[in-house]
Motif scaffolding. Structure first.
Motif, short mmCIF file in Angstrom:
data_model
loop_
_atom_site.label_atom_id
_atom_site.label_comp_id
_atom_site.label_asym_id
_atom_site.label_seq_id
_atom_site.Cartn_x
_atom_site.Cartn_y
_atom_site.Cartn_z
N GLY A 140 -5.16 -34.65 -23.93
CA GLY A 140 -4.88 -33.38 -23.27
C GLY A 140 -3.40 -33.08 -23.21
N THR A 141 -2.61 -34.09 -22.91
CA THR A 141 -1.16 -33.91 -22.86
C THR A 141 -0.62 -33.56 -24.24
OG1 THR A 141 -1.03 -35.53 -21.05
CG2 THR A 141 1.02 -35.01 -22.20
N ARG B 193 -3.45 -46.41 -15.35
CA ARG B 193 -2.98 -45.70 -14.17
C ARG B 193 -3.01 -44.20 -14.44
NH1 ARG B 193 2.32 -49.52 -12.68
NH2 ARG B 193 1.18 -51.48 -12.54
N GLY B 194 -1.92 -43.51 -14.17
CA GLY B 194 -1.85 -42.09 -14.47
C GLY B 194 -2.98 -41.30 -13.84
N ASP C 238 7.67 -39.26 -29.32
CA ASP C 238 8.56 -39.78 -28.27
C ASP C 238 8.45 -38.92 -27.01
OD1 ASP C 238 9.43 -41.85 -29.86
OD2 ASP C 238 11.21 -40.79 -30.57
N LEU C 239 8.38 -37.60 -27.20
CA LEU C 239 8.22 -36.70 -26.06
C LEU C 239 6.86 -36.93 -25.40
CD1 LEU C 239 9.09 -34.31 -24.30
CD2 LEU C 239 8.17 -32.77 -26.06
N LEU C 240 5.83 -37.15 -26.19
CA LEU C 240 4.50 -37.43 -25.63
C LEU C 240 4.54 -38.67 -24.77
CD1 LEU C 240 1.43 -37.13 -25.37
CD2 LEU C 240 1.21 -38.37 -27.55
N ILE C 241 5.11 -39.74 -25.27
CA ILE C 241 5.16 -40.99 -24.52
C ILE C 241 5.98 -40.82 -23.24
CG2 ILE C 241 6.01 -43.37 -24.57
CD1 ILE C 241 5.37 -43.31 -27.63
N ALA C 242 7.11 -40.14 -23.34
CA ALA C 242 7.94 -39.90 -22.15
C ALA C 242 7.18 -39.08 -21.12
CB ALA C 242 9.23 -39.19 -22.56
N THR C 243 6.43 -38.09 -21.58
CA THR C 243 5.66 -37.24 -20.67
C THR C 243 4.55 -38.05 -19.99
OG1 THR C 243 6.10 -35.33 -22.07
CG2 THR C 243 4.32 -35.13 -20.47
N LYS D 153 4.54 -41.24 -19.41
CA LYS D 153 5.17 -42.14 -18.43
C LYS D 153 5.55 -41.37 -17.16
CE LYS D 153 7.03 -45.70 -21.51
NZ LYS D 153 8.27 -46.38 -22.01
N GLU D 154 6.07 -40.17 -17.33
CA GLU D 154 6.41 -39.34 -16.17
C GLU D 154 5.16 -39.04 -15.33
OE1 GLU D 154 8.31 -35.84 -17.58
OE2 GLU D 154 10.13 -36.87 -18.23
N ASP D 155 4.02 -38.96 -16.00
CA ASP D 155 2.77 -38.67 -15.32
C ASP D 155 2.04 -39.92 -14.84
OD1 ASP D 155 3.25 -36.00 -15.73
OD2 ASP D 155 1.95 -35.82 -17.48
#
Length: 470
Positions: free
Chosen positions: A437-438, A94-95, A456-461, A463-465
């Motif tokens: 890229g993120t 997705r995303g 953890d921040l990468l994964i959360a970001t 998911k937010e996207d």
């Protein structure tokens, strides 16, 4: 064979090319600087560049051709293969990928994968062909450019990557051949989306070529046909399905007879015509084996042979296939479809057993269910899985060993051969691009290398996207 060695002479602003006793010195005619440099404008490169820019990084996307899309456009590879569960009911990738598809669909340039049906748009195949995305080549080019420009990505076309200047395990600059001379681009973080791992190899990252012993998957040159009678194709397919005639459905007996008569000098066993939105057919039936995709001479010869084979394909279809009696060659691909060259040795290499058993990782960046298929001479080898659950790709598979400020997304990421045979297709490449890229933008923001970011921040970001990580 003499090997070309390139070295940058910092004091003179020159790129020096040496072969044995000869030397060519080329001036660096233009320089650029950015936070994130993405090399390669295919699906992984598009996803990388847009997502890096959206998260605040000054981003340059350098592409050797004159438009975006990579093999999806210059290779005429259509449709996008599956981005769903095997039954086509749940979208896994997705995303950014789904955003792109939605925008193309709104323009009339794509069919959403959850609306895809088995039939002419899937080449009449069921297994592995649920959830395909039929799309228009020109719509993909333009939509990708719009997404890049809206995000603030600087596009540099007609720039062929030739050299990385590396010191202390970090890339200091990348060099590109252009009609204007040699261009130099510096960045904090680099993303290799060349498919062949060109940047990683130049930077000194370890890699595996093919199966590790010199063998590579078969290559194909895609073609597009016009004047196909899809009603007749549909009728023949339905009649064969009712009769349980699988070989008849894909004209396997006719191909064998034509090969024996010298009318079909390829090793493909079945016809493969995918209907496009405009009624044309994208055809995947040519094949060249043992081609080194890193050798321009071998690629050239395979492209010439592929176009020769295309003539045989058209003649065969006209003679044997109902609905193709009046078909005509509309276009052949600009670039050969190369399935396999280099794969990096990542900080983690996704194993075949990982994918077969849906192993979970602490740092997943996307999941998929694409089947693992290795194209060999005369047949396709499939690797069975032990579960119907999606399998995952960890962030560490995008991180090459021995180079600190580089990510690799797409066909050159860190995975064993069968896994790469699955995730080299277009939707997973978009997903890897979004993750790379993120991550690159987060690294720039934190002032660290990609290997030091907070995963953890990468994964959360992600998911937010909109990335789906069940």
């Amino acid at each position: 064979m003499k090997k070309l060695l390139l070295a940058f002479a910092a004091a003179s602003g020159m790129l020096c090319a040496c072969t044995g006793g000869s030397e060519v010195t080329l001036p660096v005619t233009r320089t650029f600087d950015c936070d994130v440099l993405v090399v390669g404008g295919g699906p992984a490169g598009i996803g990388s560049a847009v997502c890096a820019a959206r998260h605040g990084a000054k981003t340059i996307l350098a592409e050797r051709g004159g438009y975006l899309g990579g093999m999806a456009t210059n290779g005429l590879i259509a449709p996008f293969m599956s981005s769903t569960t095997p039954d086509g009911q749940t979208m896994l990738i997705r995303g950014f990928y789904e955003e792109l598809v939605n925008r193309m669909e709104a323009k009339g340039g794509a069919i959403h994968p959850l609306k895809a049906e088995i039939g002419s748009f899937s080449a009449y195949r069921d297994k592995g062909h649920h959830g395909l995305t039929t799309f228009d080549y020109e719509c993909l080019k333009r939509t990708s450019e719009q997404l890049c420009t809206e995000a603030g990505v600087e596009l540099l076309y007609h720039a062929l990557f030739i050299k990385a200047d590396t010191k202390g395990g970090k890339i200091k600059a990348a060099y590109f051949a252009t009609k204007d001379g040699i261009w130099k681009i510096t960045a904090k973080t680099y993303i290799d989306c060349t498919g062949d791992g060109d940047v990683a190899a130049q930077a000194g990252a370890p890699f595996v070529y093919g199966d590790g012993e010199g063998d590579v998957q078969a290559t194909s040159l895609f073609i597009v046909l016009r004047n196909v009678d899809w009603d007749a194709m549909d009728a023949h397919n339905e009649a064969c399905k009712k009769a349980g005639d699988f070989e008849g459905q894909f004209y396997m007996r006719e191909i064998l007879a034509a090969r024996q008569a010298g009318e079909f000098p390829m090793w493909r066993q079945k016809i493969a015509l995918f209907q496009n939105l405009d009624g044309t057919a994208t055809v995947n039936m040519t094949q060249n084996d043992g081609v080194d995709g890193l050798d321009p001479k071998q690629v050239t010869d395979a492209e010439v042979t592929g176009r020769e084979q295309a003539e045989y394909v058209v003649k065969f279809l006209r003679k044997y296939v109902k609905g193709c009696e009046n078909c005509e060659l509309a276009q052949s691909a600009e670039n050969l479809g190369v399935r396999e060259t280099r794969r990096i040795v990542g900080e983690y290499t996704v194993t075949t057993e990982d994918a077969r058993n849906s192993v979970k990782y602490p740092d997943p960046v996307f999941c998929c269910a694409n089947h693992m298929d290795i194209h060999r001479k005369g047949y396709v080898e499939y690797v069975a899985r032990n579960t119907n659950e999606p399998y995952y790709i960890p962030y560490r598979a995008l991180l090459p060993q021995k180079v600190d400020n580089l990510l690799c997304a797409g066909r050159c990421a860190g995975a064993e051969r069968p896994v790469m045979a699955a995730i080299r297709v277009i939707p997973p490449c978009f997903a890897m691009g979004q993750a790379a890229g993120t991550a690159a933008a987060l690294a720039v923001r934190a002032g660290v290398g990609p290997k030091q970011i907070d995963t953890d921040l990468l994964i959360a970001t992600l998911k937010e996207d909109g990335v789906y990580l069940p």
